[in-house]
Design a protein around this motif. Structure first.
Motif, mmCIF file in Angstrom:
data_model
loop_
_atom_site.group_PDB
_atom_site.id
_atom_site.type_symbol
_atom_site.label_atom_id
_atom_site.label_comp_id
_atom_site.label_asym_id
_atom_site.label_seq_id
_atom_site.Cartn_x
_atom_site.Cartn_y
_atom_site.Cartn_z
ATOM 1 N N LEU A 48 20.072 53.829 32.747
ATOM 2 C CA LEU A 48 20.537 53.977 31.367
ATOM 3 C C LEU A 48 21.810 53.142 31.200
ATOM 4 C CD1 LEU A 48 19.876 57.820 30.927
ATOM 5 C CD2 LEU A 48 18.390 55.922 30.283
ATOM 6 N N ASP A 49 22.896 53.746 30.797
ATOM 7 C CA ASP A 49 24.146 53.015 30.558
ATOM 8 C C ASP A 49 24.763 52.490 31.854
ATOM 9 O OD1 ASP A 49 23.895 53.777 27.918
ATOM 10 O OD2 ASP A 49 25.231 55.497 28.125
ATOM 11 N N THR A 56 41.563 48.541 29.981
ATOM 12 C CA THR A 56 42.907 48.032 30.233
ATOM 13 C C THR A 56 42.945 46.562 29.829
ATOM 14 O OG1 THR A 56 42.433 47.360 32.500
ATOM 15 C CG2 THR A 56 43.262 49.607 32.175
ATOM 16 N N LEU A 57 44.138 46.066 29.542
ATOM 17 C CA LEU A 57 44.306 44.678 29.131
ATOM 18 C C LEU A 57 43.891 43.714 30.247
ATOM 19 C CD1 LEU A 57 45.246 42.792 26.906
ATOM 20 C CD2 LEU A 57 47.552 42.940 27.837
ATOM 21 N N ALA A 58 44.146 44.099 31.473
ATOM 22 C CA ALA A 58 43.847 43.226 32.614
ATOM 23 C C ALA A 58 42.572 43.678 33.328
ATOM 24 C CB ALA A 58 45.023 43.229 33.577
ATOM 25 N N ASP A 59 41.615 44.147 32.570
ATOM 26 C CA ASP A 59 40.382 44.663 33.154
ATOM 27 C C ASP A 59 39.702 43.604 34.019
ATOM 28 O OD1 ASP A 59 38.101 46.053 33.768
ATOM 29 O OD2 ASP A 59 37.207 45.875 31.783
ATOM 30 N N ARG A 60 39.503 43.916 35.306
ATOM 31 C CA ARG A 60 38.815 43.014 36.234
ATOM 32 C C ARG A 60 37.381 43.465 36.478
ATOM 33 N NH1 ARG A 60 39.929 42.917 41.203
ATOM 34 N NH2 ARG A 60 40.662 45.050 41.330
ATOM 35 N N HIS A 61 36.938 44.489 35.775
ATOM 36 C CA HIS A 61 35.615 45.062 35.976
ATOM 37 C C HIS A 61 35.452 45.510 37.434
ATOM 38 C CE1 HIS A 61 34.359 44.055 31.952
ATOM 39 N NE2 HIS A 61 34.814 42.837 32.145
ATOM 40 N N ALA A 62 36.518 46.100 37.986
ATOM 41 C CA ALA A 62 36.510 46.573 39.366
ATOM 42 C C ALA A 62 36.034 48.019 39.453
ATOM 43 C CB ALA A 62 37.910 46.444 39.978
ATOM 44 N N ALA A 63 35.659 48.590 38.322
ATOM 45 C CA ALA A 63 35.136 49.957 38.286
ATOM 46 C C ALA A 63 33.964 49.986 37.315
ATOM 47 C CB ALA A 63 36.217 50.938 37.849
ATOM 48 N N ALA A 64 33.084 50.968 37.507
ATOM 49 C CA ALA A 64 31.926 51.096 36.614
ATOM 50 C C ALA A 64 31.446 52.542 36.618
ATOM 51 C CB ALA A 64 30.796 50.178 37.057
ATOM 52 N N ILE A 65 30.784 52.911 35.549
ATOM 53 C CA ILE A 65 30.078 54.187 35.471
ATOM 54 C C ILE A 65 28.616 53.838 35.232
ATOM 55 C CG2 ILE A 65 29.804 56.385 34.288
ATOM 56 C CD1 ILE A 65 32.746 56.069 33.370
ATOM 57 N N ASP A 66 27.764 54.271 36.159
ATOM 58 C CA ASP A 66 26.344 53.941 36.133
ATOM 59 C C ASP A 66 25.562 55.220 35.853
ATOM 60 O OD1 ASP A 66 24.060 52.437 36.355
ATOM 61 O OD2 ASP A 66 24.356 51.901 38.456
ATOM 62 N N THR A 67 24.721 55.201 34.826
ATOM 63 C CA THR A 67 23.972 56.390 34.417
ATOM 64 C C THR A 67 22.481 56.158 34.628
ATOM 65 O OG1 THR A 67 25.649 56.782 32.721
ATOM 66 C CG2 THR A 67 23.596 58.028 32.529
ATOM 67 N N TYR A 68 21.825 57.173 35.194
ATOM 68 C CA TYR A 68 20.386 57.116 35.464
ATOM 69 C C TYR A 68 19.725 58.392 34.977
ATOM 70 C CZ TYR A 68 21.428 53.326 38.694
ATOM 71 O OH TYR A 68 21.840 52.147 39.246
#
Length: 157
Positions: A48-49, A56-68
């Motif tokens: 899903l999502d 954050t302004l300096a978002d490096r996409h070093a985190a994620a929320i994965d939905t199944y």
């Protein structure tokens, strides 16, 4: 940046290990020996999502929320004529699938069952929520559905 493919593959492998039955993404599992769909029981996993913005302004996409969403499918017993899938079988699969969030009994941190989500990425939090299922005996199958959220972060090098 966290790639979703290794997370999905790792999650499918963990669900298959915990339930003891095949898991496939978005479709009925195929028996590699015959090239045909396997009979139930099995699990269908729908991604899903996948949120990578940490706001954050300096978002490096070093985190994620994965939905199944996992649909645990029961089915007729091939050895019993005119049998149907049942709520007990689908609930048993869902109970096993909920072990994804099981913590160690000794109070140690983390989760009892490891989840391999790719090199340099860790899953620091897991959630599972019952989302319903189907109960039409005319379908000859009964399902239970669980939605999972996996909270991921790149691990420091």
């Amino acid at each position: 940046m966290i790639d979703r493919t290794p997370v999905t593959e790792g999650f499918m492998a963990l669900l298959a290990e915990l339930t003891g039955f095949p898991v496939e993404q978005r479709t009925v599992p195929i028996d590699p020996a015959t090239g045909k769909p396997v009979p139930p029981p099995y699990t269908i996993l729908d991604p899903l999502d996948f949120i990578t913005d940490d706001n954050t302004l300096a978002d490096r996409h070093a985190a994620a929320i994965d939905t199944y969403q996992a649909t645990f499918v029961s089915g007729p017993d091939p050895t019993v004529p005119d049998s149907r899938g049942g709520g007990q079988q689908s609930q048993l699969l869902a109970d096993r699938g909920r072990r994804v969030i099981e913590r160690p009994i000794n109070g140690a941190p983390g989760y009892k069952h490891p989840l391999n989500v790719g090199d340099g990425v860790g899953c620091y939090r897991r959630e599972a929520r019952e989302a319903g299922g189907t109960s039409d005996a005319n379908d000859a199958i009964i399902t239970s559905v669980i939605r999972y959220r996996l909270f991921l972060a790149e691990e420091p090098a």
